[in-house]
Motif scaffolding. Structure first.
Motif, mmCIF file in Angstrom:
data_model
loop_
_atom_site.group_PDB
_atom_site.id
_atom_site.type_symbol
_atom_site.label_atom_id
_atom_site.label_comp_id
_atom_site.label_asym_id
_atom_site.label_seq_id
_atom_site.Cartn_x
_atom_site.Cartn_y
_atom_site.Cartn_z
ATOM 1 N N ARG A 54 0.821 -1.214 0.000
ATOM 2 C CA ARG A 54 0.000 0.000 0.000
ATOM 3 C C ARG A 54 0.855 1.264 0.000
ATOM 4 O O ARG A 54 0.448 2.294 -0.545
ATOM 5 C CB ARG A 54 -0.920 0.013 1.222
ATOM 6 C CG ARG A 54 -2.077 -0.966 1.149
ATOM 7 C CD ARG A 54 -3.039 -0.761 2.309
ATOM 8 N NE ARG A 54 -4.157 -1.690 2.257
ATOM 9 C CZ ARG A 54 -5.201 -1.667 3.080
ATOM 10 N NH1 ARG A 54 -5.259 -0.740 4.029
ATOM 11 N NH2 ARG A 54 -6.175 -2.543 2.971
ATOM 12 N N SER A 55 2.017 1.205 0.618
ATOM 13 C CA SER A 55 2.864 2.401 0.701
ATOM 14 C C SER A 55 3.392 2.835 -0.659
ATOM 15 O O SER A 55 3.822 3.979 -0.828
ATOM 16 C CB SER A 55 4.036 2.150 1.648
ATOM 17 O OG SER A 55 4.983 1.263 1.075
ATOM 18 N N SER A 56 3.392 1.935 -1.628
ATOM 19 C CA SER A 56 3.789 2.256 -3.010
ATOM 20 C C SER A 56 5.161 2.928 -3.101
ATOM 21 O O SER A 56 5.359 3.882 -3.851
ATOM 22 C CB SER A 56 2.727 3.156 -3.668
ATOM 23 O OG SER A 56 1.472 2.515 -3.693
ATOM 24 N N GLY A 57 6.092 2.452 -2.293
ATOM 25 C CA GLY A 57 7.451 2.983 -2.345
ATOM 26 C C GLY A 57 7.685 4.221 -1.515
ATOM 27 O O GLY A 57 8.801 4.747 -1.492
ATOM 28 N N SER A 58 6.652 4.708 -0.804
ATOM 29 C CA SER A 58 6.800 5.940 -0.021
ATOM 30 C C SER A 58 7.134 5.674 1.446
ATOM 31 O O SER A 58 7.275 6.619 2.225
ATOM 32 C CB SER A 58 5.519 6.771 -0.095
ATOM 33 O OG SER A 58 4.434 6.096 0.526
#
Length: 255
Positions: free
Chosen positions: A79-83
């Motif tokens: 869910r964080s998508s790389g962040s």
């Protein structure tokens, strides 16, 4: 009346970034079970990266079984998508989940993995993906050795804090080899904080680190019974260094 109402926006119409700033103050359970049913826009926010730049599963790690923890980590890191910037988890039981984290959390700055059984080899293989790390906690990770530490030092050039406290039973009967000191001293020159409590390390081990990690501001070597350093010597030689040293103290004439 219509003009007055038009000045206000509905909660479900707030920008996702603003909702994310609000939602990050909620507990993990609230984010996963309370917010999604409220409305589609809120559900979309918690399913996206807005709430998952900082993931703290430490308390949940203690309660969950390994497969439950792995499943939750995979879901939230995805869910964080790389962040993802900060991850706090305990008790990882296999290398595959650690590899997954390093592959999908390319912006990690803070990583806490206390009590994990990840291997020396997997850390060596994946350390290059952790180049943004500034804080690393490997407390009570008994399988981490010199090769992993050297790889971390080689690729994590921004690293400022390393925690390597151990449990007494994990080091009982073992001999700390000097290549661990060389790995830290030779590859982590920017370290500012180093924690090595409960290690069976030698005085030479510590002096090697002190002589090469010139930016150290704090060194914790509590209950390292084989380390014998004179406090007067340390104060004179390293006046800007805060040292926590709960070990036998010798007179300064040995130096």
């Amino acid at each position: 009346m219509e003009e007055e109402q038009s000045e206000f926006r509905r909660w479900d119409q707030l920008h996702p970034d603003l909702l994310g700033l609000i939602f990050i103050n909620l507990s993990l359970q609230e984010l996963l079970t309370v917010i999604p049913p409220v409305c589609k826009s809120w559900s979309k926010v918690v399913r996206g990266p807005h709430c998952w730049q900082d993931i703290d599963l430490f308390q949940w790690s203690i309660r969950w079984k390994p497969h439950q923890l792995d499943r939750m980590l995979r879901m939230l890191v995805t869910r964080s998508s790389g962040s993802l910037c900060s991850l706090h988890v305990a008790g990882l039981r296999n290398d595959s989940i650690f590899s997954f984290i390093t592959e999908n959390a390319v912006s990690l700055q803070v990583l806490r993995l206390s009590g994990s059984l990840i291997s020396d080899s997997i850390v060596k293989q994946t350390a290059q993906r952790l180049s943004t790390l500034t804080f690393l906690d490997l407390t009570c990770c008994p399988k981490i050795g010199a090769q992993a530490l050297e790889a971390i030092g080689k690729y994590c050039k921004l690293l400022e804090t390393l925690c390597r406290d151990m449990m007494f039973l994990d080091v009982l009967g073992k001999v700390e080899v000097e290549d661990k000191a060389n790995a830290i001293a030779g590859t982590m020159p920017r370290l500012k904080h180093l924690d090595l409590g409960f290690h069976l390390i030698s005085t030479e081990f510590v002096l090697n680190i002190l002589s090469r990690c010139h930016q150290l501001e704090r060194l914790i070597i509590n209950v390292c019974v084989s380390v014998k350093l004179d406090r007067n010597f340390l104060t004179e030689a390293y006046p800007n260094l805060e040292i926590s040293l709960m070990t036998p103290v010798l007179s300064s004439d040995i130096f």
